[in-house]
Motif scaffolding. Structure first.
Motif, PDB file in Angstrom:
ATOM      1  N   VAL A  49       0.089  -3.845   8.585  1.00 36.57           N
ATOM      2  CA  VAL A  49      -1.412  -3.822   7.976  1.00 36.57           C
ATOM      3  C   VAL A  49      -2.072  -4.379   9.939  1.00 36.57           C
ATOM      4  O   VAL A  49      -1.279  -6.117  10.257  1.00 36.57           O
ATOM      5  CB  VAL A  49      -2.413  -4.646   7.157  1.00 36.57           C
ATOM      6  N   ALA A  61     -10.228  -2.731  -3.038  1.00 35.68           N
ATOM      7  CA  ALA A  61      -9.514  -1.787  -2.617  1.00 35.68           C
ATOM      8  C   ALA A  61      -8.569  -1.654  -2.764  1.00 35.68           C
ATOM      9  O   ALA A  61      -8.390  -3.016  -2.034  1.00 35.68           O
ATOM     10  CB  ALA A  61     -10.661  -0.868  -1.431  1.00 35.68           C
ATOM     11  N   GLU A  62      -7.154  -0.666  -3.063  1.00 38.65           N
ATOM     12  CA  GLU A  62      -5.989  -1.668  -2.388  1.00 38.65           C
ATOM     13  C   GLU A  62      -5.818  -1.378  -1.351  1.00 38.65           C
ATOM     14  O   GLU A  62      -5.616  -0.085  -0.364  1.00 38.65           O
ATOM     15  CB  GLU A  62      -5.180  -0.513  -3.421  1.00 38.65           C
ATOM     16  N   LEU A  63      -5.307  -1.680  -0.226  1.00 40.88           N
ATOM     17  CA  LEU A  63      -4.383  -2.202   0.528  1.00 40.88           C
ATOM     18  C   LEU A  63      -2.803  -1.096   0.798  1.00 40.88           C
ATOM     19  O   LEU A  63      -2.125  -0.408   0.178  1.00 40.88           O
ATOM     20  CB  LEU A  63      -3.405  -3.179   0.951  1.00 40.88           C
ATOM     21  N   PRO A  64      -2.901  -0.124   1.945  1.00 40.47           N
ATOM     22  CA  PRO A  64      -2.303   0.764   2.131  1.00 40.47           C
ATOM     23  C   PRO A  64      -0.452   0.375   2.332  1.00 40.47           C
ATOM     24  O   PRO A  64      -1.097  -1.869   3.024  1.00 40.47           O
ATOM     25  CB  PRO A  64      -2.285   1.463   4.012  1.00 40.47           C
ATOM     26  N   PRO A  65       0.155   0.808   1.934  1.00 42.67           N
ATOM     27  CA  PRO A  65       2.002   0.159   2.300  1.00 42.67           C
ATOM     28  C   PRO A  65       2.319  -0.243   4.055  1.00 42.67           C
ATOM     29  O   PRO A  65       1.667   0.563   4.988  1.00 42.67           O
ATOM     30  CB  PRO A  65       2.601   0.639   1.341  1.00 42.67           C
ATOM     31  N   ASN A  91       2.509  -8.483   5.259  1.00 41.86           N
ATOM     32  CA  ASN A  91       2.111  -7.426   6.677  1.00 41.86           C
ATOM     33  C   ASN A  91       1.166  -7.473   7.895  1.00 41.86           C
ATOM     34  O   ASN A  91       1.345  -6.454   8.911  1.00 41.86           O
ATOM     35  CB  ASN A  91       2.304  -5.272   5.747  1.00 41.86           C
ATOM     36  N   GLN A 138      -0.451  -9.782   0.433  1.00 48.62           N
ATOM     37  CA  GLN A 138      -0.146  -8.338   0.769  1.00 48.62           C
ATOM     38  C   GLN A 138      -0.447  -8.040   2.653  1.00 48.62           C
ATOM     39  O   GLN A 138       0.716  -8.228   2.683  1.00 48.62           O
ATOM     40  CB  GLN A 138      -0.583  -7.495  -0.169  1.00 48.62           C
ATOM     41  N   SER A 148     -10.269  -5.279   5.445  1.00 46.04           N
ATOM     42  CA  SER A 148     -10.597  -5.134   3.935  1.00 46.04           C
ATOM     43  C   SER A 148     -10.224  -7.096   3.389  1.00 46.04           C
ATOM     44  O   SER A 148     -10.805  -6.883   2.576  1.00 46.04           O
ATOM     45  CB  SER A 148      -8.735  -5.214   3.875  1.00 46.04           C
ATOM     46  N   THR A 161      -3.759  -8.895  -2.979  1.00 52.54           N
ATOM     47  CA  THR A 161      -4.687  -8.468  -1.831  1.00 52.54           C
ATOM     48  C   THR A 161      -4.460  -9.183  -0.532  1.00 52.54           C
ATOM     49  O   THR A 161      -4.126  -9.297   0.221  1.00 52.54           O
ATOM     50  CB  THR A 161      -5.466  -7.897  -1.977  1.00 52.54           C
ATOM     51  N   LYS A 185      -7.839  -4.007  10.413  1.00 54.14           N
ATOM     52  CA  LYS A 185      -7.689  -4.121   9.592  1.00 54.14           C
ATOM     53  C   LYS A 185      -8.011  -5.019   8.233  1.00 54.14           C
ATOM     54  O   LYS A 185      -8.364  -4.726   7.546  1.00 54.14           O
ATOM     55  CB  LYS A 185      -6.672  -2.842   9.339  1.00 54.14           C
TER      56      LYS A 185
END
Length: 154
Positions: A99, A92-96, A40, A36, A107, A33, A103
């Motif tokens: 970012v 919770a999964e980060l959105p693609p 981004n 990622q 997160s 996470t 956020k």
């Protein structure tokens, strides 16, 4: 295949093994996470957040190795396979995609808080196995330091 004979009683080994396995899943997912988000993140404070995310990843990857090695020391085989982590995650999964820095900070702060709470439960669950408990306490302290540093940026 050689299996390490545990110096612990079966009940203590089982409790410590479950705590370590859960910790391993949380740490692997937290590292993914954070990485990622690292790749981004966008925004004015990109460099600061980007570099701090890499610090979290380094801390967590080292901790996951220590957790897996501790499991082996007590005769429990760690499972860090992708399916195991995906099935066991609570983060919770980060959105693609991109970012925004706020956020990313929010997160990661939340993900750290979730993992810290779960580690504190594991610390309590390993009271009869002080070596494993000590490892979990040390990792929790490092995670709390990162949590503090992200939380003050909110």
């Amino acid at each position: 295949m050689a299996v390490v004979s545990s110096p612990l009683s079966e009940a203590v080994q089982r409790a410590a093994g479950q705590a370590l396995q859960g910790a391993l899943v949380d740490l692997i997912d937290l590292s993914l996470t954070a990485k990622q988000a690292h790749w981004n993140v966008t925004g004015r404070t990109f460099k600061t957040v980007h570099e701090h995310l890499d610090e979290v990843v380094a801390t967590v990857r080292e901790a996951s190795d220590s957790v897996a090695e501790r499991a082996m020391m007590i005769g429990v085989h760690p499972d860090g396979r992708v399916r195991t982590v995906a099935d066991g995650t609570v983060l919770a999964e980060l959105p693609p995609g991109a970012v925004p820095e706020d956020k990313a900070v929010s997160s990661i702060t939340e993900a750290l808080a979730v993992v810290i709470a779960r580690f504190r439960d594991r610390i309590a669950a390993t009271e009869d196995e002080p070596v494993t408990q000590d490892l979990l306490i040390g990792i929790t302290a490092e995670l709390e330091k990162h949590h503090w540093m992200f939380a003050v940026q909110r």
